[in-house]
Design an enzyme around this catalytic site. Structure first.
Site, PDB file in Angstrom:
ATOM      1  N   ARG A 188      13.632 -19.858 -22.688  1.00 16.32           N
ATOM      2  CA  ARG A 188      14.122 -20.475 -21.437  1.00 16.32           C
ATOM      3  C   ARG A 188      14.909 -21.755 -21.707  1.00 16.32           C
ATOM      4  O   ARG A 188      14.590 -22.512 -22.619  1.00 16.32           O
ATOM      5  CB  ARG A 188      12.939 -20.718 -20.494  1.00 16.32           C
ATOM      6  CG  ARG A 188      12.257 -19.406 -20.164  1.00 16.32           C
ATOM      7  CD  ARG A 188      11.141 -19.567 -19.177  1.00 16.32           C
ATOM      8  NE  ARG A 188      11.636 -19.948 -17.861  1.00 16.32           N
ATOM      9  CZ  ARG A 188      10.855 -20.212 -16.826  1.00 16.32           C
ATOM     10  NH1 ARG A 188       9.543 -20.142 -16.973  1.00 16.32           N
ATOM     11  NH2 ARG A 188      11.358 -20.548 -15.671  1.00 16.32           N
TER      12      ARG A 188
ATOM     13  N   GLN B 138      12.195 -28.215 -10.660  1.00 10.29           N
ATOM     14  CA  GLN B 138      11.697 -28.652 -11.975  1.00 10.29           C
ATOM     15  C   GLN B 138      12.595 -29.742 -12.554  1.00 10.29           C
ATOM     16  O   GLN B 138      12.100 -30.724 -13.116  1.00 10.29           O
ATOM     17  CB  GLN B 138      11.602 -27.467 -12.931  1.00 10.29           C
ATOM     18  CG  GLN B 138      10.529 -26.469 -12.498  1.00 10.29           C
ATOM     19  CD  GLN B 138      10.472 -25.242 -13.378  1.00 10.29           C
ATOM     20  OE1 GLN B 138      11.263 -25.082 -14.298  1.00 10.29           O
ATOM     21  NE2 GLN B 138       9.530 -24.364 -13.083  1.00 10.29           N
TER      22      GLN B 138
ATOM     23  N   ASP C   2      10.828 -17.609  -6.060  1.00  8.61           N
ATOM     24  CA  ASP C   2       9.881 -16.783  -6.821  1.00  8.61           C
ATOM     25  C   ASP C   2       9.552 -15.463  -6.126  1.00  8.61           C
ATOM     26  O   ASP C   2       8.780 -14.663  -6.652  1.00  8.61           O
ATOM     27  CB  ASP C   2       8.587 -17.563  -7.078  1.00  8.61           C
ATOM     28  CG  ASP C   2       8.822 -18.732  -8.038  1.00  8.61           C
ATOM     29  OD1 ASP C   2       9.761 -18.653  -8.854  1.00  8.61           O
ATOM     30  OD2 ASP C   2       8.078 -19.730  -7.955  1.00  8.61           O
TER      31      ASP C   2
ATOM     32  N   ARG D  11       5.128 -12.157 -12.219  1.00 13.26           N
ATOM     33  CA  ARG D  11       5.578 -11.717 -10.888  1.00 13.26           C
ATOM     34  C   ARG D  11       6.206 -10.326 -10.927  1.00 13.26           C
ATOM     35  O   ARG D  11       6.172  -9.592  -9.940  1.00 13.26           O
ATOM     36  CB  ARG D  11       6.528 -12.741 -10.269  1.00 13.26           C
ATOM     37  CG  ARG D  11       5.841 -14.090 -10.054  1.00 13.26           C
ATOM     38  CD  ARG D  11       6.559 -14.987  -9.079  1.00 13.26           C
ATOM     39  NE  ARG D  11       6.173 -16.376  -9.289  1.00 13.26           N
ATOM     40  CZ  ARG D  11       5.044 -16.937  -8.853  1.00 13.26           C
ATOM     41  NH1 ARG D  11       4.188 -16.224  -8.138  1.00 13.26           N
ATOM     42  NH2 ARG D  11       4.769 -18.197  -9.108  1.00 13.26           N
TER      43      ARG D  11
HETATM   44  C1  S3P Z   1       8.684 -24.761  -9.537  1.00 10.80           C
HETATM   45  C2  S3P Z   1      10.034 -24.662  -9.332  1.00 10.80           C
HETATM   46  C3  S3P Z   1      10.797 -23.397  -9.408  1.00 10.80           C
HETATM   47  C4  S3P Z   1       9.865 -22.178  -9.389  1.00 10.80           C
HETATM   48  C5  S3P Z   1       8.660 -22.358 -10.265  1.00 10.80           C
HETATM   49  C6  S3P Z   1       7.861 -23.571  -9.822  1.00 10.80           C
HETATM   50  C7  S3P Z   1       8.037 -26.076  -9.443  1.00 10.80           C
HETATM   51  O1  S3P Z   1      11.535 -23.384 -10.612  1.00 10.80           O
HETATM   52  O2  S3P Z   1      10.569 -21.017  -9.782  1.00 10.80           O
HETATM   53  O3  S3P Z   1       7.832 -21.210 -10.207  1.00 10.80           O
HETATM   54  O4  S3P Z   1       6.788 -26.137  -9.366  1.00 10.80           O
HETATM   55  O5  S3P Z   1       8.754 -27.089  -9.420  1.00 10.80           O
HETATM   56  P1  S3P Z   1      13.011 -24.038 -10.701  1.00 10.80           P
HETATM   57  O6  S3P Z   1      12.885 -25.495 -10.519  1.00 10.80           O
HETATM   58  O7  S3P Z   1      13.507 -23.680 -12.081  1.00 10.80           O
HETATM   59  O8  S3P Z   1      13.800 -23.351  -9.622  1.00 10.80           O
END
Ligand code: S3P
Length: 448
Positions: free
Chosen positions: A130, A178, A329, A404
């Site tokens: 990733r 994130q 998600d 998922r």
């Molecule tokens: C999350 C943000 C999302 C999500 C992940 C949880 C978080 O990712 O897909 O399961 O807790 O901030 P991204 O920030 O990459 O969109």
């Protein structure tokens, strides 16, 4: 755990029984990670109720321990965290292994990277694929040194924090909570103001929880759909009590299972209704789903509701790209609902799905193909041609270490003509360890 040894555990779901009953899904994964992290950064003892005890969150807890927090589990879901305060992290003696957890690893890069210590981050085969540049780029601007990294800015990677982190203003290149959260958490240990601008609003748990712990966070609208979030650096975070609401991204699986399985009628209790997380419900209602929001109330600073869901005839819809952050998600399980709908569903703007626990766009398409569902990928759009309730099933569906994908196709197999087998159910434990027993409680035939 079995996946740590590379042993795949195939799981099969079978059609047949209507789903009935009431369940409560586990605590929210996003809030559970953040509970550990803010507990680490606060002074005093934070108490958490309803923590998700999934593998991902337990990795974050381990990392917080390695950085100096005292962490104890008092009862199922009830944890205590003795924090060290902002600026007080100790250098871990070994590397931090985040397993499958993108959120845990990325948020902790902001936390540890903003301290004058050296920290190495690693994870499983999925996490090692990733992209981490999206986190490293802003952190480097804040003065963090990337002293080692795998090719293309991936884990394993090592960060060395500066003596004093530089506060920045940063516009995120992708709609990602994130990225936003990693920068805000790094901003905690910077003098002055750190601002994150997002063109599309993403889940706001970090902002809400920072305020709950006593930080000053200003949120302004930015353009039609965006926000500018400004954190005042070096606050003293006060240890606090957190009641974790249940995870709407986990509730999505029994919810769609009840919609597509004839004769079903279930209640999912206390589902978090944060508007930045409810895009799936909006979409399913547009498709004609029978979902009632009952008994709305406040739990842990979020609105929650009991959802009564019964089997429904669904119609295909177009899901606009602008809705993606509020259901990022949920596309695998939406694709399952779309397969049972009458007509075509077009899900637009799914480029971010390519960098989840797997390339989810490709994994969903391959799963649909294995189950005999007509579909296409056009650019970043996924198009599913619904079969009005008559889906073949089969498999095996390749899960690519993605929880998922596993859960979505196991739900599909409850309403197909043939059973569905997924190649590995071990990763389900990362986010929803009680998925199989809870689905069985509703009457589902999984692994029997
Ligand atoms: C999350 C943000 C999302 C999500 C992940 C949880 C978080 O990712 O897909 O399961 O807790 O901030 P991204 O920030 O990459 O969109």
């Amino acid at each position: 755990m079995s996946h740590a040894h590379g042993l795949a555990a195939p799981v099969t779901s079978r059609p047949g029984t209507a789903l009935k009953g009431r369940i409560r899904v586990p605590g929210d994964k996003s809030i559970s990670h953040r509970s550990m992290i803010l507990g680490l950064l606060a002074i005093g003892e934070t108490q958490v109720e309803g923590l998700l005890e999934g593998d991902d969150v337990l990795r974050t807890a381990e990392a917080c321990r390695a950085l100096g927090a005292g962490i104890t589990r008092e009862a199922p879901g009830r944890w205590r965290i003795r924090g060290v305060g902002i600026g007080g992290l100790t250098e871990p003696s070994g590397l931090l292994d985040f397993g499958n957890a993108g959120t845990g690893s990325r948020l902790m890069m902001g936390v540890a990277g903003s301290h004058p210590i050296t920290t190495t981050f690693d994870g499983d085969a999925s996490l090692r694929k990733r992209p981490m540049r999206r986190i490293l780029d802003p952190l480097v601007r804040m003065g963090v040194a990337v002293v080692g990294e795998a090719e293309g800015g991936r884990v394993p990677l090592t960060l060395r924090g500066p003596r004093e982190t530089i506060p920045i203003t940063y516009e995120t290149p992708a709609a990602s909570a994130q990225i936003k959260s990693a920068i805000l958490l790094a901003g905690l240990n910077s003098p002055g103001r750190t601002t994150v601008i997002e063109r599309e609003a993403t889940r706001d748990h970090t902002e809400r929880m920072l305020r709950h712990f006593g930080a000053s966070v200003a949120i302004e609208p930015h353009g039609p759909d965006g926000r500018a979030i400004t954190l005042q650096g070096q606050p003293e975070l006060r240890a606090s009590t957190i009641v974790v609401p249940t995870d709407p991204s986990s509730a999505a699986f029994p919810l769609v299972a009840a919609l597509i399985t004839p004769g079903s009628d279930i209640v999912i209790e206390g589902v978090m209704m944060n508007p930045l997380r409810t895009g799936l419900i909006t979409t399913l209602l547009e498709m004609g789903a029978a979902i009632e929001r009952l008994n709305e109330r406040d739990e842990g600073g979020e609105t929650v509701a009991d959802l009564r869901v019964s089997a429904s005839r669904l119609n295909g819809v177009t899901v606009p790209a602008a809705r993606a952050p509020a259901m990022i998600d949920e596309y695998p399980i939406l694709a399952v609902a779309a397969a049972f709908a009458q007509g075509t569903t077009r899900m637009q703007g799914l480029h971010e799905l390519r960098v989840k626990e797997s390339d989810r766009l490709a994994a969903v398409a391959a799963g649909l193909a294995a189950a005999g569902v007509a579909h296409a990928i056009e650019g970043d759009d996924l198009i599913v041609h619904g079969a009005a309730g008559r889906v073949r099933g089969g498999g095996p569906v390749a899960t690519h270490l993605d929880h998922r994908i596993a859960m979505a196709f196991l739900v599909m197999g409850l309403a197909t003509q043939e059973p569905i087998t997924v190649d590995d159910g071990a990763m389900i434990a990362t986010s929803f360890p009680t998925f199989i027993p809870l689905m069985r409680e509703l009457g589902a035939t999984i692994n029997d």
